[in-house]
Design a protein around this motif. Structure first.
Motif, PDB file in Angstrom:
ATOM      1  N   PHE A  19       0.862  -1.167   0.000  1.00 18.57           N
ATOM      2  CA  PHE A  19       0.000   0.000   0.000  1.00 18.57           C
ATOM      3  C   PHE A  19       0.902   1.221   0.000  1.00 18.57           C
ATOM      4  CE2 PHE A  19      -2.561  -2.973   2.764  1.00 18.57           C
ATOM      5  CZ  PHE A  19      -3.460  -3.324   1.786  1.00 18.57           C
ATOM      6  N   ILE A  20       0.343   2.391  -0.239  1.00 14.81           N
ATOM      7  CA  ILE A  20       1.126   3.623  -0.139  1.00 14.81           C
ATOM      8  C   ILE A  20       1.525   3.790   1.328  1.00 14.81           C
ATOM      9  CG2 ILE A  20       1.052   6.134  -0.341  1.00 14.81           C
ATOM     10  CD1 ILE A  20      -0.841   5.731  -2.720  1.00 14.81           C
ATOM     11  N   GLY A  21       2.809   3.852   1.597  1.00 12.99           N
ATOM     12  CA  GLY A  21       3.291   3.984   2.970  1.00 12.99           C
ATOM     13  C   GLY A  21       3.558   2.666   3.655  1.00 12.99           C
ATOM     14  N   LEU A  22       3.506   1.540   2.925  1.00 16.79           N
ATOM     15  CA  LEU A  22       3.762   0.220   3.512  1.00 16.79           C
ATOM     16  C   LEU A  22       4.491  -0.639   2.494  1.00 16.79           C
ATOM     17  CD1 LEU A  22       3.286  -1.800   5.839  1.00 16.79           C
ATOM     18  CD2 LEU A  22       1.168  -2.437   4.700  1.00 16.79           C
ATOM     19  N   LYS A  23       5.686  -1.091   2.865  1.00 20.87           N
ATOM     20  CA  LYS A  23       6.503  -1.898   1.958  1.00 20.87           C
ATOM     21  C   LYS A  23       6.949  -3.166   2.663  1.00 20.87           C
ATOM     22  CE  LYS A  23       7.916   2.048  -0.673  1.00 20.87           C
ATOM     23  NZ  LYS A  23       8.715   2.399  -1.782  1.00 20.87           N
ATOM     24  N   HIS A  24       7.170  -4.248   1.878  1.00 24.33           N
ATOM     25  CA  HIS A  24       7.548  -5.543   2.411  1.00 24.33           C
ATOM     26  C   HIS A  24       8.756  -6.098   1.678  1.00 24.33           C
ATOM     27  CE1 HIS A  24       3.957  -5.768   4.772  1.00 24.33           C
ATOM     28  NE2 HIS A  24       3.154  -5.822   3.722  1.00 24.33           N
ATOM     29  N   CYS A  25       9.494  -6.975   2.369  1.00 22.29           N
ATOM     30  CA  CYS A  25      10.586  -7.732   1.776  1.00 22.29           C
ATOM     31  C   CYS A  25      10.280  -9.214   1.961  1.00 22.29           C
ATOM     32  CB  CYS A  25      11.901  -7.378   2.453  1.00 22.29           C
ATOM     33  SG  CYS A  25      13.315  -8.219   1.708  1.00 22.29           S
ATOM     34  N   LYS A  26      10.863 -10.067   1.118  1.00 23.16           N
ATOM     35  CA  LYS A  26      10.617 -11.508   1.196  1.00 23.16           C
ATOM     36  C   LYS A  26      11.147 -12.132   2.478  1.00 23.16           C
ATOM     37  CE  LYS A  26      10.659 -12.282  -3.762  1.00 23.16           C
ATOM     38  NZ  LYS A  26      11.317 -12.953  -4.878  1.00 23.16           N
ATOM     39  N   CYS A  27      12.140 -11.519   3.100  1.00 19.26           N
ATOM     40  CA  CYS A  27      12.767 -12.120   4.283  1.00 19.26           C
ATOM     41  C   CYS A  27      11.976 -11.895   5.568  1.00 19.26           C
ATOM     42  CB  CYS A  27      14.188 -11.599   4.450  1.00 19.26           C
ATOM     43  SG  CYS A  27      14.287  -9.876   4.940  1.00 19.26           S
ATOM     44  N   TRP A  31       8.350  -2.107   6.288  1.00 19.18           N
ATOM     45  CA  TRP A  31       8.564  -0.696   6.617  1.00 19.18           C
ATOM     46  C   TRP A  31       7.236   0.014   6.491  1.00 19.18           C
ATOM     47  CZ3 TRP A  31       7.773   3.757   3.768  1.00 19.18           C
ATOM     48  CH2 TRP A  31       8.291   4.922   4.325  1.00 19.18           C
ATOM     49  N   LYS A  32       6.872   0.753   7.518  1.00 19.74           N
ATOM     50  CA  LYS A  32       5.662   1.562   7.494  1.00 19.74           C
ATOM     51  C   LYS A  32       6.074   2.992   7.775  1.00 19.74           C
ATOM     52  CE  LYS A  32       0.945   1.719   9.046  1.00 19.74           C
ATOM     53  NZ  LYS A  32       0.201   1.853  10.253  1.00 19.74           N
ATOM     54  N   ARG A  33       5.437   3.933   7.101  1.00 19.07           N
ATOM     55  CA  ARG A  33       5.847   5.329   7.138  1.00 19.07           C
ATOM     56  C   ARG A  33       5.944   5.886   8.552  1.00 19.07           C
ATOM     57  NH1 ARG A  33       2.116   8.346   3.608  1.00 19.07           N
ATOM     58  NH2 ARG A  33       3.419   7.594   1.955  1.00 19.07           N
ATOM     59  N   ASP A  34       4.971   5.607   9.407  1.00 19.99           N
ATOM     60  CA  ASP A  34       4.957   6.238  10.729  1.00 19.99           C
ATOM     61  C   ASP A  34       5.785   5.505  11.780  1.00 19.99           C
ATOM     62  OD1 ASP A  34       3.215   4.132  10.702  1.00 19.99           O
ATOM     63  OD2 ASP A  34       1.640   5.123  11.845  1.00 19.99           O
ATOM     64  N   ILE A  35       6.036   4.186  11.624  1.00 19.77           N
ATOM     65  CA  ILE A  35       6.789   3.461  12.654  1.00 19.77           C
ATOM     66  C   ILE A  35       8.170   3.007  12.204  1.00 19.77           C
ATOM     67  CG2 ILE A  35       4.742   2.676  13.869  1.00 19.77           C
ATOM     68  CD1 ILE A  35       5.000  -0.002  12.553  1.00 19.77           C
ATOM     69  N   GLY A  36       8.450   3.020  10.921  1.00 19.88           N
ATOM     70  CA  GLY A  36       9.762   2.624  10.430  1.00 19.88           C
ATOM     71  C   GLY A  36       9.841   1.125  10.158  1.00 19.88           C
ATOM     72  N   LEU A  48      -6.535  -1.883   4.658  1.00 19.85           N
ATOM     73  CA  LEU A  48      -6.714  -0.451   4.471  1.00 19.85           C
ATOM     74  C   LEU A  48      -7.836   0.022   5.381  1.00 19.85           C
ATOM     75  CD1 LEU A  48      -6.429   0.036   0.627  1.00 19.85           C
ATOM     76  CD2 LEU A  48      -4.859   0.828   2.369  1.00 19.85           C
ATOM     77  N   GLY A  49      -7.528   1.005   6.219  1.00 17.51           N
ATOM     78  CA  GLY A  49      -8.534   1.598   7.089  1.00 17.51           C
ATOM     79  C   GLY A  49      -8.899   2.979   6.575  1.00 17.51           C
ATOM     80  N   ARG A  50     -10.076   3.446   6.924  1.00 20.75           N
ATOM     81  CA  ARG A  50     -10.524   4.764   6.472  1.00 20.75           C
ATOM     82  C   ARG A  50     -10.392   5.744   7.626  1.00 20.75           C
ATOM     83  NH1 ARG A  50     -13.638   5.214   2.032  1.00 20.75           N
ATOM     84  NH2 ARG A  50     -15.052   6.683   3.019  1.00 20.75           N
ATOM     85  N   ARG A  51      -9.688   6.854   7.384  1.00 17.24           N
ATOM     86  CA  ARG A  51      -9.502   7.895   8.386  1.00 17.24           C
ATOM     87  C   ARG A  51      -9.955   9.220   7.810  1.00 17.24           C
ATOM     88  NH1 ARG A  51      -4.683   5.960  11.366  1.00 17.24           N
ATOM     89  NH2 ARG A  51      -5.498   4.013  12.210  1.00 17.24           N
ATOM     90  N   LYS A  52     -10.446  10.083   8.672  1.00 22.68           N
ATOM     91  CA  LYS A  52     -10.926  11.385   8.228  1.00 22.68           C
ATOM     92  C   LYS A  52      -9.831  12.428   8.455  1.00 22.68           C
ATOM     93  CE  LYS A  52     -15.035  14.191   8.285  1.00 22.68           C
ATOM     94  NZ  LYS A  52     -16.392  14.340   8.803  1.00 22.68           N
ATOM     95  N   PHE A  53      -9.460  13.135   7.399  1.00 22.56           N
ATOM     96  CA  PHE A  53      -8.495  14.217   7.447  1.00 22.56           C
ATOM     97  C   PHE A  53      -9.224  15.479   7.002  1.00 22.56           C
ATOM     98  CE2 PHE A  53      -5.829  10.470   6.787  1.00 22.56           C
ATOM     99  CZ  PHE A  53      -4.913  10.642   7.796  1.00 22.56           C
ATOM    100  N   GLY A  54      -9.605  16.315   7.956  1.00 17.91           N
ATOM    101  CA  GLY A  54     -10.393  17.499   7.629  1.00 17.91           C
ATOM    102  C   GLY A  54     -11.780  17.076   7.201  1.00 17.91           C
ATOM    103  N   PRO A  61      -2.921   2.467   5.443  1.00 22.84           N
ATOM    104  CA  PRO A  61      -2.653   1.090   5.845  1.00 22.84           C
ATOM    105  C   PRO A  61      -2.663   0.959   7.371  1.00 22.84           C
ATOM    106  CG  PRO A  61      -0.655   2.143   5.063  1.00 22.84           C
ATOM    107  CD  PRO A  61      -1.774   3.097   4.816  1.00 22.84           C
ATOM    108  N   VAL A  62      -3.270  -0.121   7.862  1.00 27.75           N
ATOM    109  CA  VAL A  62      -3.297  -0.412   9.291  1.00 27.75           C
ATOM    110  C   VAL A  62      -2.822  -1.849   9.501  1.00 27.75           C
ATOM    111  CG1 VAL A  62      -5.106   1.229   9.870  1.00 27.75           C
ATOM    112  CG2 VAL A  62      -5.725  -1.065   9.202  1.00 27.75           C
TER     113      VAL A  62
END
Length: 66
Positions: A19-27, A31-36, A48-54, A61-62
């Motif tokens: 997802f945008i902001g969430l990446k994976h490796c085979k091993c 990596w997630k944008r907010d936690i590293g 995918l969760g829905r959040r309200k921004f404004g 991604p959750v």
């Protein structure tokens, strides 16, 4: 070199985007944008969760556990 290409800390390969902001490796590293970087476990799943921004609702991604 572009900053959007994440490299795995364990094996050195490029991570694939789920997802945008969430990446994976085979091993097993992710990596997630907010936690590293973090290690995936058997009971984790990603959704995918829905959040309200404004006034707008956005999908983010959750990490959920079984």
């Amino acid at each position: 070199m572009e900053n959007n290409k994440r490299i795995c800390l364990n094996c050195g390969r490029k991570m694939k985007q789920q997802f945008i902001g969430l990446k994976h490796c085979k091993c097993g590293m992710s990596w997630k944008r907010d936690i590293g970087y973090f290690e995936r476990t058997e009971d984790m799943f990603f959704a995918l969760g829905r959040r309200k921004f404004g006034k707008k609702w956005k999908q983010v991604p959750v990490i959920k556990y079984k």
